[in-house]
Design an enzyme around this catalytic site. Structure first.
Site, PDB file in Angstrom:
ATOM      1  CG  ASP A 203     -63.932  25.571  64.001  1.00  0.00           C
ATOM      2  OD1 ASP A 203     -63.769  24.430  63.526  1.00  0.00           O
ATOM      3  OD2 ASP A 203     -63.894  25.799  65.215  1.00  0.00           O
ATOM      4  CG  HIS A 204     -61.009  22.161  59.321  1.00  0.00           C
ATOM      5  ND1 HIS A 204     -60.127  22.409  60.346  1.00  0.00           N
ATOM      6  CD2 HIS A 204     -61.002  20.811  59.152  1.00  0.00           C
ATOM      7  CE1 HIS A 204     -59.604  21.274  60.758  1.00  0.00           C
ATOM      8  NE2 HIS A 204     -60.119  20.274  60.056  1.00  0.00           N
ATOM      9  CG  HIS A 266     -61.379  22.120  65.447  1.00  0.00           C
ATOM     10  ND1 HIS A 266     -61.626  23.152  64.589  1.00  0.00           N
ATOM     11  CD2 HIS A 266     -60.134  21.679  65.125  1.00  0.00           C
ATOM     12  CE1 HIS A 266     -60.585  23.325  63.784  1.00  0.00           C
ATOM     13  NE2 HIS A 266     -59.661  22.446  64.101  1.00  0.00           N
TER      14      HIS A 266
END
Ligand code: BG6
Length: 512
Positions: A203-204, A266
């Site tokens: 999950d950047h 996110h």
């Protein structure tokens, strides 16, 4: 010398300052889907940036796997172009040359047994020649429907199996399924080949400095904690607004939509970090457990038709540029009902947050690109001023500016100079740009390094993914039954239904 200074530190033993990131050990990174946009714009540049920062070992190898008929040199050229166009740090020939010696390319499709056998030979050779030591991270930057085949191939060829002291890890890009059921299926396929401890789900947003700073803000300071609850917080708004449209992304986005694309991952992760209790340590398990508790206690505020909003962008203006609506974008069907804007209202069933709504919204082609988390405080119970003096005073707010203007803002009321006692909103600002000289690494630099180090704190576990779907599934089902999303003009802040959702409860969305 006294106190802390009296502890003698042997500079020869303390080779690296503990505050600096650790250097990865010998290993290789194998990217499936290496011809895709993500690999070109983020993954390959991040590998170079890590090498440039001295965080990769000399015995590191980067292996590309794709259908193209490339050899190692063609692959090196592709990486070179990606680094030239997208790396964060400057190009240094000596770093590049050392890194490029470890580039290999294996051509083949995911269902081709021979290709995986060739991959295995390549990795064995790298173990011997470059010293990668049997440590391999497989990065699946591929559509989820290809996960089962690739996992099965890694299993069949023996590549997923650790031998002796070496490690094998798998890195998975979102989407982790499209609902709870498919996520469970996907998790069970991946877990049948790799134990959960070897699975790194990206999950950047968790790799962003400003997101990690939520932990510092909350748990390194005494100032904010007393305010961090329903006693003082009226509601929380988490906004991820983008100005870009979806031209060129129909293949991924059509039928997926904004809620699945970014709220499921996110935005719910941001919410979990804001709402969780203090972990007893920053050990990965402790951190994950606290996030899991929040997600398990979270539910939608009902009724859904009044407490959610969705929209699809129509034509409009982005600054001075005229832009098409979603239905005119290449690849989207004329009757696409895919939402490009989504807003939901959640509550967290806990003593700390009882009665505090968390509003999450995201959209494409909105007014501008900005991601922020705003804790909006209750109004003072009593204002001993003439009413006209506080007309320009809104609710106090603490705003974590995730991007692009990274920092934190505290909004409160202040007397307007030379007025009798007029009070107006002012901002107190912390900005990364002026407070620090260090540049922030890209999220993917941090996350790839953590994979290679086997440091799982910033990767959501199975249970977090499933709980997030459990929250979102009823919303998506309700939307599916309610026809088309509303249309909003590009360059605005979303559909009228989003404003109506807040109006009903006497609140307004922030205009960041
Ligand atoms: C991705 C989404 O996860 O995040 C994209 O799939 C979105 O739709 C992107 O554009 C935004 O990332 P960032 O880091 O630019 O905010």
């Amino acid at each position: 010398m006294s106190g802390r200074d009296s502890v003698w530190r042997n500079p020869l033993r303390d080779r690296r300052d503990k505050r600096l990131p650790r250097i990865a050990g010998p290993c290789s990174l194998i990217i499936f889907g290496v011809t895709g946009d993500l690999a070109r714009k983020k993954l390959m540049p991040a590998v170079y940036d890590l090498a440039n920062r001295g965080l990769l070992p000399p015995s590191f190898a980067l292996v590309g796997f794709a259908r193209r008929d490339w050899d190692d040199e063609d692959f090196a050229k592709v990486v070179h172009d990606a680094v030239r166009d997208h790396a964060r740090t400057g190009f240094r020939e000596e770093v590049w040359e050392r890194l490029a010696e470890g580039f290999r390319f294996v051509s083949g499709s995911f269902d081709d047994d021979d290709a995986f056998d060739r991959l295995k030979d390549t990795l064995h050779r790298l173990d011997k020649e470059r010293g990668t030591d049997g440590n391999h991270a497989f990065y699946l930057s591929i559509p989820p429907k290809a996960f089962p085949t690739v996992c099965e191939q890694l299993h069949r060829s023996g590549l997923a199996t650790e031998e002796g002291d070496n490690w094998r890890r798998v890195v998975i890009e979102k989407p982790f399924g499209h609902d709870l059921e498919s996520a469970k299926e996907l998790n069970s396929i991946v877990n049948s080949v790799f134990p959960e401890s070897s699975v790194f789900r990206i999950d950047h947003y968790l790799g962003k400095e400003t997101v990690q700073n939520i932990l510092a803000l909350r748990f390194a300071n005494q100032l904010f904690d007393p305010l961090w609850s329903s006693h003082y917080v009226d509601h929380v708004q988490i906004t991820m607004a983008e100005d870009i449209g979806l031209g060129g992304r129909a293949g991924y986005y059509d039928g997926i939509g904004a809620a699945r694309d970014v709220i499921q991952n996110h935005l719910l992760q941001l919410m979990a970090l804001v709402a969780m209790e203090e972990p007893i340590s920053f050990e990965p398990k402790q951190l994950q457990d606290e996030k899991i508790k929040v997600l398990a206690a979270t539910s939608n505020i009902l009724p859904l038709d009044e407490n959610t909003a969705r929209g699809q962008y129509g034509p409009g203006w982005q600054g001075s540029q005229k832009v098409p609506g979603l239905l005119e974008e290449e690849g989207f069907s004329q009757d696409s009902t895919t939402e490009t804007f989504a807003a939901i209202a959640l509550e967290v069933d806990s003593r700390r947050w009882a009665g505090v709504p968390f509003y999450l919204r995201t959209g494409k082609r909105l007014g501008r690109r900005v991601t922020e988390i705003a804790l909006v405080f209750k109004r003072a119970p009593h204002l001993p001023f003439d009413k006209t003096m506080t007309e320009e005073l809104s609710q106090n707010a603490l705003v974590i500016r995730v991007q692009p203007d990274e920092g934190i803002t505290l909004r409160f009321g202040s007397k307007v100079p030379a007025s009798s006692m007029e009070v107006r909103d002012v901002n107190m600002d912390f900005s990364y740009g002026t407070a620090f000289t260090e540049a922030s690494p890209e999220a993917y630099e941090r996350l790839i390094l953590d994979v290679l180090l086997g440091e799982p704190s910033l990767f959501p576990v199975n249970e977090e993914v499933e709980l997030s779907w459990k929250i979102l599934d009823p919303v998506i089902e309700a939307w599916a039954e309610s026809g088309r999303p509303d249309t909003y003009e590009s360059g605005t802040w979303g559909p009228a239904s989003a404003d109506a959702m807040m109006d009903r409860v006497g609140r307004t969305w922030r205009r960041p």
